[in-house]
Design a protein around this motif. Structure first.
Motif, PDB file in Angstrom:
ATOM      1  N   SER A 162     -12.604   4.163   2.530  1.00 32.74           N
ATOM      2  CA  SER A 162     -12.279   3.066   3.441  1.00 32.74           C
ATOM      3  C   SER A 162     -11.333   2.099   2.730  1.00 32.74           C
ATOM      4  N   PRO A 163     -10.633   1.247   3.478  1.00 31.42           N
ATOM      5  CA  PRO A 163      -9.727   0.287   2.810  1.00 31.42           C
ATOM      6  C   PRO A 163     -10.434  -0.569   1.762  1.00 31.42           C
ATOM      7  N   VAL A 164     -11.606  -1.104   2.097  1.00 30.93           N
ATOM      8  CA  VAL A 164     -12.332  -1.950   1.131  1.00 30.93           C
ATOM      9  C   VAL A 164     -12.835  -1.098  -0.033  1.00 30.93           C
ATOM     10  N   GLY A 165     -13.453   0.034   0.273  1.00 33.33           N
ATOM     11  CA  GLY A 165     -13.994   0.917  -0.766  1.00 33.33           C
ATOM     12  C   GLY A 165     -12.919   1.395  -1.730  1.00 33.33           C
ATOM     13  N   ALA A 166     -11.792   1.826  -1.179  1.00 34.75           N
ATOM     14  CA  ALA A 166     -10.697   2.313  -2.024  1.00 34.75           C
ATOM     15  C   ALA A 166     -10.166   1.213  -2.933  1.00 34.75           C
ATOM     16  N   ALA A 167     -10.080  -0.005  -2.403  1.00 33.39           N
ATOM     17  CA  ALA A 167      -9.584  -1.130  -3.209  1.00 33.39           C
ATOM     18  C   ALA A 167     -10.556  -1.475  -4.336  1.00 33.39           C
ATOM     19  N   LEU A 168     -11.854  -1.340  -4.063  1.00 34.68           N
ATOM     20  CA  LEU A 168     -12.863  -1.695  -5.061  1.00 34.68           C
ATOM     21  C   LEU A 168     -13.003  -0.659  -6.180  1.00 34.68           C
ATOM     22  N   MET A 169     -12.740   0.614  -5.872  1.00 37.40           N
ATOM     23  CA  MET A 169     -12.952   1.695  -6.839  1.00 37.40           C
ATOM     24  C   MET A 169     -12.252   1.416  -8.167  1.00 37.40           C
ATOM     25  N   GLY A 170     -13.012   1.506  -9.254  1.00 37.20           N
ATOM     26  CA  GLY A 170     -12.463   1.364 -10.600  1.00 37.20           C
ATOM     27  C   GLY A 170     -12.323  -0.070 -11.081  1.00 37.20           C
ATOM     28  N   SER A 171     -12.621  -1.028 -10.229  1.00 39.12           N
ATOM     29  CA  SER A 171     -12.487  -2.437 -10.614  1.00 39.12           C
ATOM     30  C   SER A 171     -13.698  -2.898 -11.409  1.00 39.12           C
ATOM     31  N   LYS A 172     -13.519  -4.034 -12.097  1.00 38.63           N
ATOM     32  CA  LYS A 172     -14.581  -4.580 -12.946  1.00 38.63           C
ATOM     33  C   LYS A 172     -14.964  -5.974 -12.479  1.00 38.63           C
ATOM     34  N   VAL A 173     -16.130  -6.452 -12.941  1.00 40.67           N
ATOM     35  CA  VAL A 173     -16.592  -7.796 -12.621  1.00 40.67           C
ATOM     36  C   VAL A 173     -15.532  -8.805 -13.066  1.00 40.67           C
ATOM     37  N   GLY A 174     -15.261  -9.770 -12.192  1.00 39.96           N
ATOM     38  CA  GLY A 174     -14.271 -10.809 -12.487  1.00 39.96           C
ATOM     39  C   GLY A 174     -12.902 -10.504 -11.924  1.00 39.96           C
ATOM     40  N   GLU A 175     -12.622  -9.253 -11.636  1.00 36.94           N
ATOM     41  CA  GLU A 175     -11.319  -8.889 -11.079  1.00 36.94           C
ATOM     42  C   GLU A 175     -11.273  -9.223  -9.594  1.00 36.94           C
ATOM     43  N   THR A 176     -10.066  -9.455  -9.102  1.00 34.63           N
ATOM     44  CA  THR A 176      -9.836  -9.670  -7.674  1.00 34.63           C
ATOM     45  C   THR A 176      -9.010  -8.498  -7.167  1.00 34.63           C
ATOM     46  N   VAL A 177      -9.464  -7.909  -6.053  1.00 36.24           N
ATOM     47  CA  VAL A 177      -8.761  -6.767  -5.476  1.00 36.24           C
ATOM     48  C   VAL A 177      -8.141  -7.173  -4.150  1.00 36.24           C
ATOM     49  N   THR A 178      -7.061  -6.497  -3.796  1.00 35.05           N
ATOM     50  CA  THR A 178      -6.375  -6.725  -2.532  1.00 35.05           C
ATOM     51  C   THR A 178      -6.723  -5.588  -1.593  1.00 35.05           C
ATOM     52  N   VAL A 179      -7.161  -5.934  -0.399  1.00 36.90           N
ATOM     53  CA  VAL A 179      -7.490  -4.937   0.618  1.00 36.90           C
ATOM     54  C   VAL A 179      -6.437  -5.010   1.709  1.00 36.90           C
ATOM     55  N   GLU A 180      -5.744  -3.890   1.898  1.00 32.21           N
ATOM     56  CA  GLU A 180      -4.733  -3.795   2.948  1.00 32.21           C
ATOM     57  C   GLU A 180      -5.427  -3.358   4.225  1.00 32.21           C
ATOM     58  N   GLY A 199      -3.993  -7.629   8.102  1.00 24.95           N
ATOM     59  CA  GLY A 199      -3.365  -8.302   6.970  1.00 24.95           C
ATOM     60  C   GLY A 199      -4.139  -8.058   5.694  1.00 24.95           C
ATOM     61  N   GLU A 200      -3.736  -8.756   4.656  1.00 22.87           N
ATOM     62  CA  GLU A 200      -4.377  -8.583   3.359  1.00 22.87           C
ATOM     63  C   GLU A 200      -5.582  -9.506   3.214  1.00 22.87           C
ATOM     64  N   SER A 201      -6.614  -8.985   2.548  1.00 26.05           N
ATOM     65  CA  SER A 201      -7.783  -9.786   2.167  1.00 26.05           C
ATOM     66  C   SER A 201      -7.955  -9.632   0.667  1.00 26.05           C
ATOM     67  N   TYR A 202      -8.543 -10.634   0.061  1.00 25.11           N
ATOM     68  CA  TYR A 202      -8.745 -10.615  -1.382  1.00 25.11           C
ATOM     69  C   TYR A 202     -10.226 -10.800  -1.671  1.00 25.11           C
ATOM     70  N   PHE A 203     -10.757  -9.909  -2.515  1.00 21.31           N
ATOM     71  CA  PHE A 203     -12.170  -9.960  -2.867  1.00 21.31           C
ATOM     72  C   PHE A 203     -12.324 -10.034  -4.373  1.00 21.31           C
TER      73      PHE A 203
END
Length: 161
Positions: free
Chosen positions: A125-143, A147-151
């Motif tokens: 999914s857009p959110v799942g794909a954006a989160l994959m491989g990220s670490k605590v403290g990082e901000t990811v962009t979800v397309e 529009g774009e969201s930032y988590f």
């Protein structure tokens, strides 16, 4: 072209295997009994119970076929082997939407197990794909189409179900 692997957590695999076993052993016998009882009532052309039982049998067989196809090409992610330092399938991730401040908790699963009503999102999914491989403290962009969201990733845990 190689078939797409069905990514499942170990708990998701057990759930599907249990459902398949239930359908094969219990539900098939139940519907066979319903068909037998409906046949004993006589004229099948106007027998609603017979038609309903045959429809149920068709649905059961279709689900068995679907589960067998999923399980034939499965790749299992064992949660006890997942790196808790990075978001991966099997992790429970707490994120904060940087625009709204809303905090959400997602469990990342393969597409077969996805269930948005229970906050289980697919790694595809857009959110799942954006989160994959990220670490605590990082901000990811979800397309997304809107529009774009930032988590911001606040926490990563292993599945505690």
């Amino acid at each position: 072209m190689a078939e797409k692997k069905n990514l499942l957590t170990d708990k998701g695999l057990r759930k599907l295997e249990d459902e398949l076993q239930e359908l094969r052993v219990v539900k098939r016998k139940e519907v066979a009994q319903k068909i037998k009882e409906a046949r004993e009532q006589g004229d099948l052309s106007e027998n609603a119970e017979y038609d309903a039982a045959k429809d149920e049998q068709k649905d059961i067989e279709a689900r068995i076929e679907e589960l067998e196809a999923i399980l034939k090409n499965v790749e299992v992610v064992y949660t006890d082997e997942v790196d808790k330092e990075k978001v991966n399938v099997g992790c429970v991730v707490t994120v904060r939407n940087t625009a709204t401040g809303d905090v959400q908790i997602f469990k990342l699963v393969g597409s077969t197990e996805a269930d948005i009503l229970n906050n289980k999102i697919s790694n595809e999914s857009p959110v799942g794909a954006a989160l994959m491989g990220s670490k605590v403290g990082e901000t990811v962009t979800v397309e997304a189409p809107s529009g774009e969201s930032y988590f911001e990733i606040m926490d990563i845990n292993l599945d505690e179900e």
